[in-house]
Design a protein around this motif. Structure first.
Motif, PDB file in Angstrom:
ATOM      1  N   GLU A  30      36.390  28.670  46.612  1.00 45.46           N
ATOM      2  CA  GLU A  30      35.446  29.611  47.223  1.00 45.46           C
ATOM      3  C   GLU A  30      36.201  30.790  47.834  1.00 45.46           C
ATOM      4  N   ALA A  31      37.339  30.520  48.461  1.00 41.22           N
ATOM      5  CA  ALA A  31      38.134  31.600  49.058  1.00 41.22           C
ATOM      6  C   ALA A  31      38.598  32.581  47.983  1.00 41.22           C
ATOM      7  N   GLN A  32      39.073  32.070  46.861  1.00 40.61           N
ATOM      8  CA  GLN A  32      39.508  32.961  45.784  1.00 40.61           C
ATOM      9  C   GLN A  32      38.333  33.783  45.246  1.00 40.61           C
ATOM     10  N   LEU A  33      37.176  33.175  45.158  1.00 39.71           N
ATOM     11  CA  LEU A  33      36.008  33.854  44.599  1.00 39.71           C
ATOM     12  C   LEU A  33      35.430  34.909  45.539  1.00 39.71           C
ATOM     13  N   THR A  34      35.711  34.785  46.820  1.00 37.55           N
ATOM     14  CA  THR A  34      35.086  35.687  47.795  1.00 37.55           C
ATOM     15  C   THR A  34      36.061  36.631  48.498  1.00 37.55           C
ATOM     16  N   THR A  35      37.330  36.569  48.157  1.00 39.15           N
ATOM     17  CA  THR A  35      38.324  37.453  48.770  1.00 39.15           C
ATOM     18  C   THR A  35      38.217  38.852  48.182  1.00 39.15           C
ATOM     19  N   PRO A  36      38.038  39.875  49.018  1.00 41.17           N
ATOM     20  CA  PRO A  36      37.968  41.240  48.491  1.00 41.17           C
ATOM     21  C   PRO A  36      39.328  41.726  47.984  1.00 41.17           C
ATOM     22  N   GLY A  37      39.301  42.797  47.225  1.00 37.57           N
ATOM     23  CA  GLY A  37      40.522  43.420  46.765  1.00 37.57           C
ATOM     24  C   GLY A  37      40.852  43.171  45.308  1.00 37.57           C
ATOM     25  N   VAL A  38      39.951  42.531  44.578  1.00 38.98           N
ATOM     26  CA  VAL A  38      40.194  42.251  43.161  1.00 38.98           C
ATOM     27  C   VAL A  38      40.261  43.565  42.383  1.00 38.98           C
ATOM     28  N   ASN A  39      39.249  44.360  42.554  1.00 44.22           N
ATOM     29  CA  ASN A  39      39.233  45.734  42.026  1.00 44.22           C
ATOM     30  C   ASN A  39      38.525  46.568  43.083  1.00 44.22           C
ATOM     31  N   GLY A  40      39.299  47.436  43.711  1.00 46.75           N
ATOM     32  CA  GLY A  40      38.772  48.149  44.875  1.00 46.75           C
ATOM     33  C   GLY A  40      38.509  47.128  45.970  1.00 46.75           C
ATOM     34  N   SER A  43      35.247  41.528  45.435  1.00 47.21           N
ATOM     35  CA  SER A  43      35.754  40.171  45.228  1.00 47.21           C
ATOM     36  C   SER A  43      35.378  39.736  43.804  1.00 47.21           C
ATOM     37  N   ILE A  44      35.827  38.558  43.418  1.00 43.99           N
ATOM     38  CA  ILE A  44      35.387  38.005  42.128  1.00 43.99           C
ATOM     39  C   ILE A  44      33.877  37.812  42.160  1.00 43.99           C
ATOM     40  N   LYS A  45      33.360  37.349  43.284  1.00 40.45           N
ATOM     41  CA  LYS A  45      31.897  37.184  43.430  1.00 40.45           C
ATOM     42  C   LYS A  45      31.190  38.502  43.149  1.00 40.45           C
ATOM     43  N   ASP A  46      31.721  39.603  43.654  1.00 38.53           N
ATOM     44  CA  ASP A  46      31.114  40.916  43.426  1.00 38.53           C
ATOM     45  C   ASP A  46      31.164  41.289  41.950  1.00 38.53           C
ATOM     46  N   ASN A  47      32.252  40.935  41.281  1.00 43.38           N
ATOM     47  CA  ASN A  47      32.363  41.182  39.849  1.00 43.38           C
ATOM     48  C   ASN A  47      31.303  40.381  39.087  1.00 43.38           C
ATOM     49  N   ILE A  48      31.075  39.150  39.499  1.00 44.90           N
ATOM     50  CA  ILE A  48      30.083  38.295  38.844  1.00 44.90           C
ATOM     51  C   ILE A  48      28.676  38.857  39.057  1.00 44.90           C
ATOM     52  N   ALA A  49      28.373  39.291  40.283  1.00 41.68           N
ATOM     53  CA  ALA A  49      27.058  39.885  40.563  1.00 41.68           C
ATOM     54  C   ALA A  49      26.854  41.158  39.746  1.00 41.68           C
ATOM     55  N   HIS A  50      27.914  41.922  39.578  1.00 42.05           N
ATOM     56  CA  HIS A  50      27.898  43.143  38.768  1.00 42.05           C
ATOM     57  C   HIS A  50      27.526  42.810  37.319  1.00 42.05           C
TER      58      HIS A  50
END
Length: 162
Positions: A30-40, A43-50
């Protein structure tokens, strides 16, 4: 003129790329999926929602073509960057579980919507898509999009392990 892509080939590419993307995600915490800074700041979660937001957009296009109707652009006059920022803002505060559930749901729905189309519907020029066929939009909002975000996430994960 764009290259014709058979529906079965399109579906195969969608399934294969989806499987690779979800396999990348499955061992992550969960920490890896929700940590910001993946692109800008995403987080990975934000990429998935995108990805889910673009799935929904494509599902609407597919359904319109299936029914032989035109749909208006849901974000007229906005650049891709502006649309992506809009989708980010709409989804950034959602729970990880909700985002993951929606991704599974929309991935299944986009697959089903493509299955409901004929090769002709996927490959014929459509006036309201500026004379382009639907197939490149499907590719861009599914398997090509998964591949793009797989690379982004893999790069970030590699940086984290150094």
């Amino acid at each position: 003129m764009a290259e014709h892509i058979a529906k079965e080939q399109l579906l195969e590419k969608m399934q294969s790329s989806y499987a690779i993307f979800t396999a990348l995600l499955s061992p992550l915490s969960e920490a890896q999926l929700t940590t910001p800074g993946v692109n800008g700041g995403w987080s990975i979660k934000d990429n998935i929602a995108h990805l889910s937001a673009w799935h929904r957009r494509q599902i609407a296009r597919n359904e319109a073509v299936r029914q032989g109707v035109e749909i208006p652009d849901p974000t007229p006059g906005m650049s891709i960057e502006e649309i992506n920022e809009l989708y980010y803002k709409q989804n950034k505060d959602r729970s990880l579980a909700d985002v993951l559930d929606e991704f599974d749901e929309t991935a299944r729905a986009i697959q089903e919507s493509v299955e409901s189309l004929t090769d002709e519907q996927l490959n014929s020029p459509i006036d309201w898509l500026n004379g382009r066929s639907l197939a490149p939009y499907v590719a861009g909002d599914s398997y090509e999009h998964y591949e793009e975000h797989t690379e982004i996430i893999q790069h970030w994960l590699a940086q984290q392990s150094k």
